[in-house]
Design a protein around this motif. Structure first.
Motif, PDB file in Angstrom:
ATOM      1  N   ALA A 184     -11.616  -0.985  -3.001  1.00  0.00           N
ATOM      2  CA  ALA A 184     -12.194  -1.946  -2.065  1.00  0.00           C
ATOM      3  C   ALA A 184     -12.354  -3.320  -2.717  1.00  0.00           C
ATOM      4  CB  ALA A 184     -13.538  -1.436  -1.558  1.00  0.00           C
ATOM      5  N   ARG A 185     -12.825  -3.337  -3.953  1.00  0.00           N
ATOM      6  CA  ARG A 185     -13.043  -4.618  -4.634  1.00  0.00           C
ATOM      7  C   ARG A 185     -11.743  -5.411  -4.726  1.00  0.00           C
ATOM      8  NH1 ARG A 185     -12.084  -7.144  -8.961  1.00  0.00           N
ATOM      9  NH2 ARG A 185     -10.918  -5.411  -9.888  1.00  0.00           N
ATOM     10  N   GLN A 186     -10.653  -4.719  -5.087  1.00  0.00           N
ATOM     11  CA  GLN A 186      -9.370  -5.417  -5.191  1.00  0.00           C
ATOM     12  C   GLN A 186      -8.896  -5.902  -3.820  1.00  0.00           C
ATOM     13  OE1 GLN A 186      -6.296  -3.466  -7.505  1.00  0.00           O
ATOM     14  NE2 GLN A 186      -7.802  -2.593  -8.920  1.00  0.00           N
ATOM     15  N   GLU A 187      -9.135  -5.099  -2.788  1.00  0.00           N
ATOM     16  CA  GLU A 187      -8.743  -5.514  -1.437  1.00  0.00           C
ATOM     17  C   GLU A 187      -9.542  -6.738  -0.996  1.00  0.00           C
ATOM     18  OE1 GLU A 187      -6.220  -4.325   0.505  1.00  0.00           O
ATOM     19  OE2 GLU A 187      -5.711  -3.215  -1.316  1.00  0.00           O
ATOM     20  N   PHE A 188     -10.837  -6.744  -1.259  1.00  0.00           N
ATOM     21  CA  PHE A 188     -11.663  -7.877  -0.866  1.00  0.00           C
ATOM     22  C   PHE A 188     -11.258  -9.138  -1.629  1.00  0.00           C
ATOM     23  CE2 PHE A 188     -15.258  -4.575  -0.094  1.00  0.00           C
ATOM     24  CZ  PHE A 188     -14.633  -4.171   1.071  1.00  0.00           C
ATOM     25  N   ASP A 189     -10.968  -8.996  -2.921  1.00  0.00           N
ATOM     26  CA  ASP A 189     -10.521 -10.142  -3.708  1.00  0.00           C
ATOM     27  C   ASP A 189      -9.198 -10.688  -3.156  1.00  0.00           C
ATOM     28  OD1 ASP A 189     -12.720  -9.974  -5.335  1.00  0.00           O
ATOM     29  OD2 ASP A 189     -11.673  -9.074  -7.033  1.00  0.00           O
ATOM     30  N   HIS A 190      -8.330  -9.782  -2.755  1.00  0.00           N
ATOM     31  CA  HIS A 190      -7.035 -10.186  -2.198  1.00  0.00           C
ATOM     32  C   HIS A 190      -7.225 -11.005  -0.918  1.00  0.00           C
ATOM     33  CE1 HIS A 190      -2.750  -9.949  -1.343  1.00  0.00           C
ATOM     34  NE2 HIS A 190      -3.027  -9.505  -0.131  1.00  0.00           N
ATOM     35  N   LEU A 191      -8.208 -10.651  -0.117  1.00  0.00           N
ATOM     36  CA  LEU A 191      -8.457 -11.356   1.145  1.00  0.00           C
ATOM     37  C   LEU A 191      -8.918 -12.796   0.933  1.00  0.00           C
ATOM     38  CD1 LEU A 191     -10.204  -8.610   3.310  1.00  0.00           C
ATOM     39  CD2 LEU A 191      -8.024  -9.741   3.800  1.00  0.00           C
TER      40      LEU A 191
END
Length: 385
Positions: A184-191
């Motif tokens: 989730a953290r990587q997905e949120f950073d990607h956004l």
């Protein structure tokens, strides 16, 4: 069913003085801030926000008329370093950026719910399942450019941010418990770097374009799309309200002898607009063949033949499905399907390292690459690549 926030519906902020006050209020709050927007998609031109809603502990709920106050950089500055909580972030990030608002960190409750494999992940569904609270959603498709906004609509908008902080806490706990927080953290950073896509030939996104089988027909669609978009922008009206896609496709594939044929396809079109569309259709018809668009975008060089790509995909898709099942999440979150399709279409797929490099270039996150690069390499090898 919740009909209003616990502390009521605040007045709408619609003046520079009031904006300064609420920006200060938000700056003095604590913890993350829930943010949502209301747009008038399908009614007004573009996808701009007409109302921006925020809630932060210690600051309460703020409702901003972002049409009267189109520059919200002071709010952005007040929230520097503060995590934003959004639901379906890609729907809001673009229109917020237009107002001068960009997050430093974010948490997407919809994406979190999908990583946790919730069957229903809309905001109302999550609120009901996690909090046991029902949100009224009857105002979701209203015209948010209306002024003044009715109290019932404002209550609906305020409730969307009322629940976000609670949902974030519950979903974060579950992500940690299931070992998915790093994903989730990587997905949120990607956004954080998300920007709405810009298409070189936006007219090719006309719904039903596949039914147009000639370059001449495509030339008509291109001409009508350009006129419709210009009229929509000038009038601040959604282009589909001027002439819907289905009518454009019909006019591209049928004989058009007068503006009456256009009126027949869309009875609500004005006589003046029907005349304008007839003129651009005839102008497109007079263009030489060399000015017509190709039936499809030119194929990219250096690609495998269709049968090879198909065989690779037949081996790759089950591999991704198996990983998704083991992780208990949707397969399209394990890796974006179009990345796999592009990989299968390469002349040479290569080994695990080559696949990892390719996926990284496409935009896959490190957690995804770590999970799928080796299995995809084995699948490609099994397919004879």
């Amino acid at each position: 069913m919740l009909s209003e926030p616990e502390h009521g519906v605040p007045p709408v902020t619609d003046s520079p003085e009031a904006l300064h006050t609420v920006a200060t209020q938000l700056a003095h709050g604590h913890g993350p801030v829930g943010i949502d927007t209301e747009r008038a998609s399908g009614i007004r031109y573009g996808n701009r926000a007409f109302l921006v809603q925020l809630k932060r502990e210690g600051a309460g709920i703020v409702l901003i008329d972002s049409e009267a106050l189109p520059v919200l950089s002071s709010v952005n500055a007040a929230l520097h370093g503060v995590e934003w909580i959004l639901h379906a972030a890609t729907q809001d990030l673009g229109c917020l950026a237009e107002k001068g608002m960009r997050p430093d960190a974010l948490f997407d409750t919809e994406l979190a719910a999908r990583l946790l494999n919730f069957e229903r992940f809309g905001l109302a569904s999550l609120t009901e399942e996690i909090m046991g609270v029902t949100l009224a959603k009857e105002h979701s498709a209203v015209d948010w450019s209306t002024r003044p906004l009715p109290h019932e609509w404002l209550a609906y908008a305020a409730l969307d941010v009322e629940v976000l902080n609670h949902l974030r806490t519950e979903l974060a706990d579950r992500l940690h418990a299931q070992g998915k927080w790093e994903y989730a953290r990587q997905e949120f950073d990607h956004l954080l770097s998300f920007a709405p896509p810009v298409h070189d030939e936006p007219w090719r996104r006309t719904h039903g374009l596949g039914r147009v089988k000639t370059a001449r027909g495509l030339g008509r669609v291109r001409a009508m799309w350009a006129l419709r978009d210009d009229l929509g922008e000038d009038r601040d009206v959604a282009p589909s309200r001027i002439l819907p896609d289905r009518a454009m496709i019909a006019l591209a594939t049928e004989s058009v002898k007068s503006d009456k044929d256009i009126k027949r396809q869309f009875s609500r079109i004005t006589a003046e607009d029907a005349g304008e569309f007839f003129r651009v259709i005839k102008a497109a018809d007079r263009l030489p063949d060399s000015f017509m668009p190709p039936l499809r975008n030119a194929p990219r060089v250096g690609r495998a033949d269709r049968e090879t790509s198909k065989q690779r995909l037949e081996h790759m898709k089950p591999v991704i499905a198996q990983i998704a099942q083991e992780l208990d999440m949707p397969h399209d979150l394990v890796v974006t399907p179009r990345y796999v399709k592009r990989l299968a279409a390469l002349t040479t797929v290569g080994d695990e390292g080559d696949i990892a490099d390719f996926l990284r270039e496409q935009g896959a996150r490190p957690w995804q690459i770590e999970l799928v690069a080796r299995p995809l390499a084995k699948a490609a090898h099994a397919a004879g690549s």
